[in-house]
Design an enzyme around this catalytic site. Structure first.
Site, PDB file in Angstrom:
ATOM      1  N   GLY A   1      -5.727 -24.004  -3.909  1.00  0.00           N
ATOM      2  CA  GLY A   1      -4.984 -23.805  -3.880  1.00  0.00           C
ATOM      3  C   GLY A   1      -3.058 -24.328  -4.954  1.00  0.00           C
ATOM      4  N   GLY A   2      -2.026 -24.126  -4.581  1.00  0.00           N
ATOM      5  CA  GLY A   2      -0.866 -24.596  -5.644  1.00  0.00           C
ATOM      6  C   GLY A   2      -1.319 -26.030  -5.612  1.00  0.00           C
TER       7      GLY A   2
ATOM      8  N   GLY B   1      -7.833 -18.957 -43.156  1.00  0.00           N
ATOM      9  CA  GLY B   1      -6.472 -19.316 -42.928  1.00  0.00           C
ATOM     10  C   GLY B   1      -6.669 -20.264 -42.058  1.00  0.00           C
ATOM     11  N   ALA B   2      -8.103 -20.708 -41.617  1.00  0.00           N
ATOM     12  CA  ALA B   2      -8.801 -21.420 -41.241  1.00  0.00           C
ATOM     13  C   ALA B   2      -8.064 -23.143 -41.526  1.00  0.00           C
ATOM     14  CB  ALA B   2     -10.279 -21.878 -40.886  1.00  0.00           C
TER      15      ALA B   2
HETATM   16  C1  HXC Z   1      -4.442 -30.770   7.414  1.00  0.00           C
HETATM   17  C2  HXC Z   1      -6.264 -30.176   7.020  1.00  0.00           C
HETATM   18  C3  HXC Z   1      -6.034 -29.400   6.058  1.00  0.00           C
HETATM   19  C4  HXC Z   1      -4.990 -29.452   5.799  1.00  0.00           C
HETATM   20  C5  HXC Z   1      -8.495 -30.316   6.358  1.00  0.00           C
HETATM   21  N1  HXC Z   1      -7.566 -30.660   7.004  1.00  0.00           N
HETATM   22  N2  HXC Z   1      -7.649 -29.348   5.338  1.00  0.00           N
HETATM   23  N3  HXC Z   1      -5.217 -30.576   8.344  1.00  0.00           N
HETATM   24  N4  HXC Z   1      -3.564 -29.051   6.157  1.00  0.00           N
HETATM   25  N5  HXC Z   1      -4.933 -28.187   4.221  1.00  0.00           N
HETATM   26  C6  HXC Z   1      -8.058 -31.791   8.294  1.00  0.00           C
HETATM   27  C7  HXC Z   1      -9.079 -30.577   9.110  1.00  0.00           C
HETATM   28  O1  HXC Z   1      -8.303 -30.137   9.870  1.00  0.00           O
HETATM   29  C8  HXC Z   1      -9.519 -31.538   9.548  1.00  0.00           C
HETATM   30  O2  HXC Z   1      -9.621 -32.468  10.757  1.00  0.00           O
HETATM   31  C9  HXC Z   1      -9.902 -32.702   8.386  1.00  0.00           C
HETATM   32  O3  HXC Z   1      -9.294 -32.526   7.449  1.00  0.00           O
HETATM   33  C10 HXC Z   1     -11.365 -32.356   8.154  1.00  0.00           C
HETATM   34  O4  HXC Z   1     -11.205 -31.434   7.100  1.00  0.00           O
HETATM   35  P1  HXC Z   1     -13.233 -30.300   7.724  1.00  0.00           P
HETATM   36  O5  HXC Z   1     -12.765 -29.213   7.348  1.00  0.00           O
HETATM   37  O6  HXC Z   1     -13.695 -30.171   8.223  1.00  0.00           O
HETATM   38  O7  HXC Z   1     -13.567 -30.995   6.250  1.00  0.00           O
HETATM   39  P2  HXC Z   1     -14.481 -30.238   5.231  1.00  0.00           P
HETATM   40  O8  HXC Z   1     -16.004 -29.138   6.010  1.00  0.00           O
HETATM   41  O9  HXC Z   1     -14.758 -31.379   4.326  1.00  0.00           O
HETATM   42  O10 HXC Z   1     -13.601 -28.911   4.578  1.00  0.00           O
HETATM   43  C11 HXC Z   1     -12.691 -29.522   3.462  1.00  0.00           C
HETATM   44  C12 HXC Z   1     -11.972 -27.958   3.444  1.00  0.00           C
HETATM   45  C13 HXC Z   1     -10.893 -27.701   4.821  1.00  0.00           C
HETATM   46  C14 HXC Z   1     -12.390 -26.806   2.447  1.00  0.00           C
HETATM   47  C15 HXC Z   1     -10.611 -28.897   1.788  1.00  0.00           C
HETATM   48  O11 HXC Z   1     -11.008 -28.275   5.304  1.00  0.00           O
HETATM   49  C16 HXC Z   1     -10.265 -26.011   4.016  1.00  0.00           C
HETATM   50  O12 HXC Z   1     -10.536 -25.128   3.656  1.00  0.00           O
HETATM   51  N6  HXC Z   1      -8.481 -27.054   4.483  1.00  0.00           N
HETATM   52  C17 HXC Z   1      -8.237 -25.682   4.078  1.00  0.00           C
HETATM   53  C18 HXC Z   1      -7.972 -25.907   2.540  1.00  0.00           C
HETATM   54  C19 HXC Z   1      -6.399 -25.076   2.155  1.00  0.00           C
HETATM   55  O13 HXC Z   1      -6.173 -23.670   2.159  1.00  0.00           O
HETATM   56  N7  HXC Z   1      -5.422 -25.612   1.770  1.00  0.00           N
HETATM   57  C20 HXC Z   1      -3.923 -25.097   1.554  1.00  0.00           C
HETATM   58  C21 HXC Z   1      -4.220 -25.169  -0.511  1.00  0.00           C
HETATM   59  S1  HXC Z   1      -2.493 -24.387  -0.465  1.00  0.00           S
HETATM   60  P3  HXC Z   1     -10.547 -32.706  11.795  1.00  0.00           P
HETATM   61  O14 HXC Z   1      -9.654 -33.192  12.360  1.00  0.00           O
HETATM   62  O15 HXC Z   1     -11.625 -31.867  12.412  1.00  0.00           O
HETATM   63  O16 HXC Z   1     -11.277 -34.257  11.413  1.00  0.00           O
HETATM   64  C22 HXC Z   1      -1.798 -25.405  -0.636  1.00  0.00           C
HETATM   65  C23 HXC Z   1      -0.667 -25.064  -1.425  1.00  0.00           C
HETATM   66  C24 HXC Z   1      -0.314 -26.413  -2.836  1.00  0.00           C
HETATM   67  O17 HXC Z   1      -2.081 -26.883  -1.017  1.00  0.00           O
HETATM   68  C25 HXC Z   1       1.621 -25.611  -2.744  1.00  0.00           C
HETATM   69  C26 HXC Z   1       1.687 -26.275  -4.491  1.00  0.00           C
HETATM   70  C27 HXC Z   1       3.236 -25.623  -4.177  1.00  0.00           C
END
Ligand code: HXC
Length: 535
Positions: free
Chosen positions: A190-191, A425-426
């Site tokens: 994501g971001g 140019g290069a």
């Molecule tokens: C809260 C999160 C989390 C999140 C993971 N966890 N991502 N908790 N917020 N964004 C937690 C899970 O719930 C889990 O908790 C633990 O972390 C481990 O995650 P798993 O899913 O079990 O691990 P894995 O299978 O290795 O997968 C990792 C992952 C997946 C691919 C990163 O967790 C995932 O897709 N997370 C969301 C990613 C995402 O879309 N994030 C937002 C991006 S947008 P438990 O309690 O079960 O251990 C963003 C915006 C930024 O970041 C903006 C900037 C301007």
């Protein structure tokens, strides 16, 4: 493995056995115990089973042994405004931050801790990172971020997004003042990817790290395409194709070793010169082997690294962004212990032609060198810009202009050696005298002209060739004449467009002498907010 900080030091147990009376001191120890216990064997095992180290283990590898001081280890996450899901009340909020020494120099860092809520970034986590970022800027110390995170913490919503904004802002404010390195050792989605993307250098570990703005699930939903995380945004993809990653390594240990080595070429901030290492004196200043690298046949390729490695101190060349746009080589080397940046056309790949990717790769490298007082050596063998609809429609004009801009803007010492082709140019772009190159040399094998002999003869003698009884013989004669009268370095030398045609064997000696002459180079830049580089 411990991180070497006081919290994990071996004398911890000695401390617990001491006669302790004061209740405050007891609670201090209890808290230390709680901190250690939150890293259960099961959590660590889960991280290790993915081929990943824990945040503390990474920090231990990164810093000189026993020098890391963790900051804010006991802060707890915010659960304010959390209406959905729950926040784990773990100490440290999923990120280890602090400072320590790398090769004896102060460095600030964070390492996201995937074992705590997936290393997700809540507001406290973000504040911790922002705090060390701001300290690094104040102290003029490099900053390293080890990323392993699920991104914005979903439960914390807008607070988390705002946390990212503060981190992005700090990176931008520090840009060009302190070197900022990102190490990706897990997800960056994501971001969140913009934090590393804004820093100077991105290191990734193969197979365990990936970066994308929208993940495979979104790609499936929106585009109906199946793609794995690795194929969408793995280390290989970013190092070879997108150029987002500069360096990739097979495992975390080698990645961190490389980060430490890479940092040794860089100054701590823009007011310092890069650190000089002791020079062992084992590189000959005059080396006849340099005469044998460029083939007599102008259409034959060679590896420009063979030239680089004989010019810089032996074994000192650290190639940066090796896999991306390999038709241009960028990297750091040392000349009698002092860091230089090298930009070299690579005749081995696409004949060393300039295209969009090689232009932007070199432009960014030059700007980094310029920001951090690193002299630039350009080794030139370039037949021109890559022709074709693809390049034109994708903006080679705009992107090639970046390279011109970066060179002309750079006030650090700039030296060029034309090894062979320098056409059109290069020629101008590659740090020519007219663009502000300080010392411009050419080897006798150099061909400097508006275009290569074949093109020039075809345009100027089209009618004569069409009417000739023996066009092949005429063309041969014209090509010879063109090389003698136009495309050779002696004309450029005699007209003053280069400083000297040099014996290739003396290249290192010449570059060393040029660097010495330029040591106190000082350029007054006109006062303005900033130029308007074609982005
Ligand atoms: C809260 C999160 C989390 C999140 C993971 N966890 N991502 N908790 N917020 N964004 C937690 C899970 O719930 C889990 O908790 C633990 O972390 C481990 O995650 P798993 O899913 O079990 O691990 P894995 O299978 O290795 O997968 C990792 C992952 C997946 C691919 C990163 O967790 C995932 O897709 N997370 C969301 C990613 C995402 O879309 N994030 C937002 C991006 S947008 P438990 O309690 O079960 O251990 C963003 C915006 C930024 O970041 C903006 C900037 C301007």
């Amino acid at each position: 493995m411990s991180c070497g900080c006081h919290r994990h030091a071996a004398d911890y147990h000695t401390l617990t056995k001491m006669e302790i009376n004061g209740k405050y001191f007891r609670s201090y120890l209890e808290r230390e115990e709680a901190y250690r216990k939150q890293y259960s064997a099961e959590r660590i095992k889960r991280q290790h089973s993915k081929g990943k180290l824990t945040a503390h283990e990474r920090i231990a590898l990164l810093f000189d042994s026993g020098t890391f001081e963790e900051i804010d280890a006991y802060v707890t996450p915010s659960d304010q405004g959390v209406e959905f899901g729950k926040v784990e009340m773990a100490y440290g909020d999923g990120v280890v931050t602090g400072h320590g020494k790398i090769d004896g120099r102060l460095v600030f860092a964070f390492a996201q801790d995937f074992t705590i809520m997936g290393g997700s970034l809540g507001i406290v986590h973000a504040r911790k990172i922002a705090k060390v970022q701001e300290m690094a800027l104040k102290m003029g110390a490099p900053f390293i971020g080890i990323n392993d995170s699920g991104g914005a913490r979903i439960q914390e919503g807008i607070a988390s997004l705002n946390g990212y904004a503060a981190i992005f802002n700090n990176i931008i404010q520090s840009s060009g003042i302190i070197p900022q390195l990102s190490v990706i050792m897990g997800p960056a989605a994501g971001g969140a990817v913009y934090a590393p993307a804004l820093t100077d250098w991105v290191f990734m570990t193969s197979n365990t790290s990936y970066m994308f703005v929208t993940g495979p699930n979104v790609v499936r939903e929106v585009l109906n395409e199946e793609i794995s995380s690795e194929d969408l945004g793995g280390a290989e993809v970013h190092a070879r194709r997108s150029g987002v990653a500069n360096m990739i390594y097979d495992d975390e240990e080698n990645t961190i070793i490389a980060v430490r080595k890479f940092l040794s070429y860089l100054p701590s901030n823009n007011l310092e010169n890069p650190p000089a290492t002791e020079y062992s004196g084992d590189t000959p200043d005059i080396n006849p082997r340099l005469r044998e690298i460029v083939p007599d046949d102008p259409n034959k390729a060679y590896d420009v690294r063979d030239v680089i490695n004989l010019v810089v101190d032996r074994n000192s060349f650290f190639e940066a962004s090796e896999l991306f746009a390999p038709n241009i080589i960028t990297g750091f080397g040392r000349m009698k212990g002092k860091t230089i940046g090298v930009v070299a056309n690579q005749p081995k790949v696409l004949a060393g032609v300039l295209d969009i990717d090689s232009s932007t790769k070199a432009a960014r490298f030059i700007r980094f060198c310029d920001a951090f007082n690193i002299p630039i050596l350009t080794l030139e063998d370039v037949p021109g810009f890559l022709p074709g609809k693809d390049q034109e429609h994708s903006g080679i004009i705009r992107h090639g202009a970046k390279l011109l801009f970066a060179y002309a803007e750079a006030t650090v010492p700039r030296i060029t050696v034309i090894l062979r082709k320098a056409y059109g140019g290069a020629y101008i772009v590659m740090n020519s005298r007219g663009m502000g190159g300080d010392f411009n040399y050419a080897w006798p094998s150099a061909e400097i002209a508006v275009m290569g002999p074949d093109g020039a003869v075809a345009i100027l003698y089209r009618r004569e060739l069409a009417a000739a009884a023996d066009p092949v013989a005429l063309k041969k004669e014209l090509l010879k004449k063109y090389r003698e009268k136009v495309a050779n370095p002696f004309i450029a030398d005699e007209k003053g467009y280069i400083d000297e045609v040099i014996d290739p064997a003396t290249t290192r000696e010449k570059v060393l002498s040029a660097l010495a002459a330029l040591e106190n180079k000082s350029v007054k830049v006109p006062s303005r907010k900033h130029g308007n580089m074609p982005l």
